[in-house]
Design a protein around this motif. Structure first.
Motif, short mmCIF file in Angstrom:
data_model
loop_
_atom_site.label_atom_id
_atom_site.label_comp_id
_atom_site.label_asym_id
_atom_site.label_seq_id
_atom_site.Cartn_x
_atom_site.Cartn_y
_atom_site.Cartn_z
N ILE A 119 -7.03 -14.23 -13.33
CA ILE A 119 -7.23 -12.85 -13.83
C ILE A 119 -6.96 -12.08 -12.36
O ILE A 119 -7.74 -12.39 -11.18
CB ILE A 119 -8.91 -12.29 -14.03
N CYS A 120 -6.54 -10.94 -12.52
CA CYS A 120 -6.03 -10.19 -11.27
C CYS A 120 -6.16 -8.71 -11.78
O CYS A 120 -5.85 -8.10 -12.94
CB CYS A 120 -4.56 -10.30 -10.95
N ILE A 121 -7.14 -8.14 -10.91
CA ILE A 121 -7.55 -6.58 -11.01
C ILE A 121 -7.06 -5.91 -10.07
O ILE A 121 -7.49 -6.12 -8.75
CB ILE A 121 -8.85 -6.37 -11.26
N VAL A 122 -6.24 -4.82 -10.23
CA VAL A 122 -5.78 -4.00 -9.16
C VAL A 122 -6.02 -2.50 -9.17
O VAL A 122 -5.83 -2.04 -10.32
CB VAL A 122 -4.48 -4.26 -9.20
N ASN A 123 -6.41 -1.87 -8.17
CA ASN A 123 -6.33 -0.43 -8.23
C ASN A 123 -5.49 0.10 -6.96
O ASN A 123 -4.73 -0.63 -6.45
CB ASN A 123 -7.67 0.01 -8.15
N LYS A 124 -5.44 1.44 -6.85
CA LYS A 124 -4.48 1.92 -5.92
C LYS A 124 -4.37 1.48 -4.40
O LYS A 124 -3.65 1.69 -3.76
CB LYS A 124 -4.35 3.50 -5.78
N LYS A 125 -5.72 0.73 -4.21
CA LYS A 125 -5.77 0.20 -2.89
C LYS A 125 -6.64 -1.03 -2.66
O LYS A 125 -6.62 -1.52 -1.42
CB LYS A 125 -6.23 1.18 -1.61
N GLU A 126 -7.00 -1.53 -3.86
CA GLU A 126 -7.73 -2.82 -3.78
C GLU A 126 -7.41 -3.78 -4.83
O GLU A 126 -6.80 -3.27 -5.91
CB GLU A 126 -9.25 -2.56 -3.68
N ILE A 174 0.89 -1.17 0.02
CA ILE A 174 0.12 -0.08 -0.10
C ILE A 174 0.91 1.26 0.12
O ILE A 174 0.75 2.38 -0.56
CB ILE A 174 -0.96 0.03 0.97
N ASP A 175 1.91 1.34 0.54
CA ASP A 175 3.05 2.24 0.67
C ASP A 175 3.46 2.78 -0.64
O ASP A 175 3.77 4.10 -1.01
CB ASP A 175 4.12 2.14 1.78
N HIS A 176 3.64 1.74 -1.47
CA HIS A 176 4.07 2.17 -3.16
C HIS A 176 2.82 2.33 -3.75
O HIS A 176 3.04 3.18 -4.68
CB HIS A 176 4.54 0.69 -3.67
N LEU A 177 1.66 2.23 -3.47
CA LEU A 177 0.50 2.28 -4.37
C LEU A 177 -0.40 3.64 -3.93
O LEU A 177 -0.79 4.33 -4.73
CB LEU A 177 -0.68 1.16 -4.44
N LYS A 178 -0.21 3.91 -2.79
CA LYS A 178 -1.42 4.96 -2.21
C LYS A 178 -0.92 6.49 -2.66
O LYS A 178 -1.87 7.18 -2.90
CB LYS A 178 -1.26 4.71 -0.90
N ASP A 179 0.16 6.79 -3.02
CA ASP A 179 0.40 7.96 -3.72
C ASP A 179 0.31 8.05 -5.37
O ASP A 179 0.71 9.09 -5.96
CB ASP A 179 1.88 8.41 -3.27
N CYS A 180 0.08 6.89 -5.82
CA CYS A 180 0.10 6.96 -7.34
C CYS A 180 -1.10 8.12 -7.71
O CYS A 180 -2.34 8.05 -7.18
CB CYS A 180 -0.47 5.75 -7.76
N GLU A 181 -1.03 8.63 -8.76
CA GLU A 181 -1.98 9.64 -9.44
C GLU A 181 -2.56 9.14 -10.55
O GLU A 181 -3.62 9.77 -11.16
CB GLU A 181 -1.28 11.09 -9.53
N LEU A 223 -3.81 -12.72 -16.32
CA LEU A 223 -4.31 -11.77 -17.04
C LEU A 223 -4.43 -10.47 -15.98
O LEU A 223 -5.24 -10.89 -15.07
CB LEU A 223 -5.57 -11.82 -17.96
N TYR A 224 -3.82 -9.42 -16.22
CA TYR A 224 -3.87 -8.29 -15.31
C TYR A 224 -4.63 -7.22 -15.81
O TYR A 224 -4.46 -6.89 -17.25
CB TYR A 224 -2.63 -7.60 -15.17
N GLU A 225 -5.50 -6.32 -14.98
CA GLU A 225 -6.08 -5.28 -15.44
C GLU A 225 -5.78 -4.19 -14.29
O GLU A 225 -6.02 -4.50 -12.99
CB GLU A 225 -7.65 -5.53 -15.57
N PHE A 226 -5.42 -2.99 -14.79
CA PHE A 226 -5.08 -1.96 -13.44
C PHE A 226 -6.02 -0.88 -13.74
O PHE A 226 -6.55 -0.84 -14.70
CB PHE A 226 -3.67 -1.48 -13.59
N LYS A 227 -6.24 -0.34 -12.70
CA LYS A 227 -7.36 0.84 -12.68
C LYS A 227 -6.55 1.97 -11.80
O LYS A 227 -5.71 1.52 -10.54
CB LYS A 227 -8.85 0.39 -12.33
N TYR A 228 -7.01 3.16 -11.82
CA TYR A 228 -6.36 4.05 -10.86
C TYR A 228 -7.39 4.04 -9.40
O TYR A 228 -6.66 3.18 -8.62
CB TYR A 228 -6.80 5.63 -11.41
N ASP A 229 -8.39 4.52 -9.57
CA ASP A 229 -9.08 4.28 -8.06
C ASP A 229 -10.66 3.95 -8.42
O ASP A 229 -11.48 4.35 -7.30
CB ASP A 229 -8.85 5.55 -7.39
#
Ligand code: SAM
Length: 458
Positions: A86-93, A6-13, A44-50
């Motif tokens: 399948i892995c879906i990731v945002n800045k905190k979940e 989380i420390d790496h992701l939380k400040d992502c913009e 298979l990855y899918e990234f989102k911001y928030d």
């Protein structure tokens, strides 16, 4: 390790930052040149911001998006296996789940439930709705990285999924069809071609290998291929590659598909490369898309109904027809300007009616409203076509990629030196008489003009 995720992701913009921080944390490199955010054989990855994964509609929409990619992997060309997770990731979940759980959604083999032609990021609303109501989606655990325990649990589950490479059985298998087998054949030939080819062509071994129960591992690294008519051949094959290949693809048990592949594979000739790269050829992907649209508009397997006919009057080397199911060809007229192209098409489409024909100059009098008076004996087109054109009960599919050139550059289009006789076509004369102005110089407009005259009332 490098502290909390989380420390790496939380400040992502941005989504890009989330992606890159996640990859850095888990020590992998994002490949940017692919359609997906990131692909590995396992995940298979899918990234989102928030975008909140807790919100069910949002979660369903993102899952639906990933199902477009999975579907493409399953039924499309290409050789990438379907990742088991399948892995879906945002800045905190994050979500991580088994791909197969959504099999019934992405299989949709008859293509009648969802619109798969949409961009994955705007998935079909019916799919999103069904995914949202699916109990598995409702109960799917959302890992909240703000809670240390949750983050730990995610990392454990994620690491297991990442290391699953030896469990080939986890893959949902890719489907081989009449439409996608060419790329798969190339891949197969690359792996095994040199081990099988001798007096019999690699294509024969491929067909035997693809059909269910026509090949099997004999012993050790030897595979036995049943080539038909009592002909069985045993070949030593790199067996790990062979097992891997058949863990990624399903064997075909539908004889109709085998028949279609067999017919088409015979069309592969020395021209094969040219077909995919040549400047004036219609790219196969467009042809495939076009026939999908035809099926969607007038119904699947239209060629089974007796009232449809098909004509490509600018067929060149026939790429538009190349992807059509073989059984369609009996209903097809294929004609083109150059004799060489027509000869080539005759060879590869033996069951179609193929002929050399200049659509902008030949049989122009048939366009006359008093055409009933023309004796079929005087027309250049095949008598069968002439009669079909007069038959009011038939419906027509005109599937063409007409020449796009103005009359005086026609030589470039056909690959021949420009000739004055070609630049002034009879259709152009008719168009000029009707005062159609500059557009009558355009070959594609001339095609459309004649098509309109010929089929306007049909
Ligand atoms: C854009 S290409 C289509 C290529 C074709 N779909 C293929 O895959 O090879 C146009 C084709 O129309 C042919 N053509 C040009 N003028 C023509 C005419 N007057 N009548 C019939 N065919 C013509 C050209 O020779 C060329 O093969």
């Amino acid at each position: 390790m490098k502290g909390r995720l989380i420390d790496h992701l939380k400040d992502c913009e941005t989504e890009e930052e989330v992606k890159s921080e996640f990859a850095k944390y888990f020590n992998f490199k994002i490949k940017t040149k692919q359609r997906y955010d990131h692909y590995s054989k396992q995940i298979l990855y899918e990234f989102k911001y928030d975008q909140s994964l807790v919100s069910r509609p949002i979660r369903a929409k993102i899952i639906a998006q990933t199902l477009y990619y999975i579907r493409e992997l399953k039924f499309g060309g290409g050789t990438k296996p379907i990742p088991p997770s399948i892995c879906i990731v945002n800045k905190k979940e994050a979500l991580i789940f088994e791909t197969k759980k959504y099999k019934d959604f992405y299989n949709d083999t008859r293509r009648n439930k969802y619109d798969w032609d949409r961009a994955p990021s705007v998935p079909c609303p019916n799919l999103v709705k069904d995914v949202m109501e699916y109990p598995f989606t409702i109960n799917l655990h959302v890992y909240n990285f703000e809670l240390e325990e949750e983050e730990k649990n995610f990392i454990k589950k994620y690491s297991e999924a990442r290391e699953a490479q030896s469990r080939l059985l986890d893959y949902d298998r890719k489907i081989i069809t009449e439409d996608n087998f060419l790329e798969i054949y190339d891949y197969w030939k690359n792996l095994f071609g040199k081990y099988v080819e001798n007096s019999r062509k690699a294509t024969e071994y491929f067909i035997a290998d693809v059909e269910k129960d026509k090949s099997s591992i004999f012993k050790g690294n030897e595979v036995v291929f049943d080539l038909g008519e009592g002909n069985a051949k045993i070949k030593p094959i790199p067996i790990d590659d062979y097992n891997y290949f058949w863990s990624v693809y399903d064997k075909v048990d539908d004889l109709k598909v085998i028949y279609g592949i067999r017919q088409k594979i015979d069309r592969i000739s020395e021209d094969y490369e040219r077909r995919f790269t040549g400047e004036f050829y219609t790219p196969i992907a467009f042809a495939r898309k076009g026939s999908e649209y035809i099926e969607r508009t007038i119904g699947a397997e239209w060629w089974k109904k007796n009232d449809w006919r098909f004509w490509d009057m600018a067929a060149g080397t026939g790429n538009l027809e190349f992807t059509l199911p073989t059984s369609t060809l009996e209903k097809c007229y294929i004609s083109t300007l150059l004799e060489d192209d027509a000869k080539y098409c005759k060879r590869i489409f033996p069951s179609a009616t193929v002929f050399q024909y200049d659509y902008l100059n030949d049989d122009i009098p048939t366009l006359d409203p008093a055409q009933d008076s023309i004796e079929p004996i005087n027309v250049k087109m095949p008598k069968k076509l002439y009669e079909d054109l007069l038959n009011p009960n038939l419906k027509w599919i005109i599937f063409i990629n007409p020449p796009f050139a103005t009359s005086n550059t026609v030589g470039m289009e056909t690959g021949k030196t420009s000739k004055d006789t070609v630049s002034m076509t009879k259709i152009r004369e008719l168009m000029e008489k009707e005062k159609m102005g500059e557009t009558s110089r355009e070959l594609f407009a001339q095609f459309i003009y004649r098509i309109h005259k010929e089929f306007g009332g049909k």
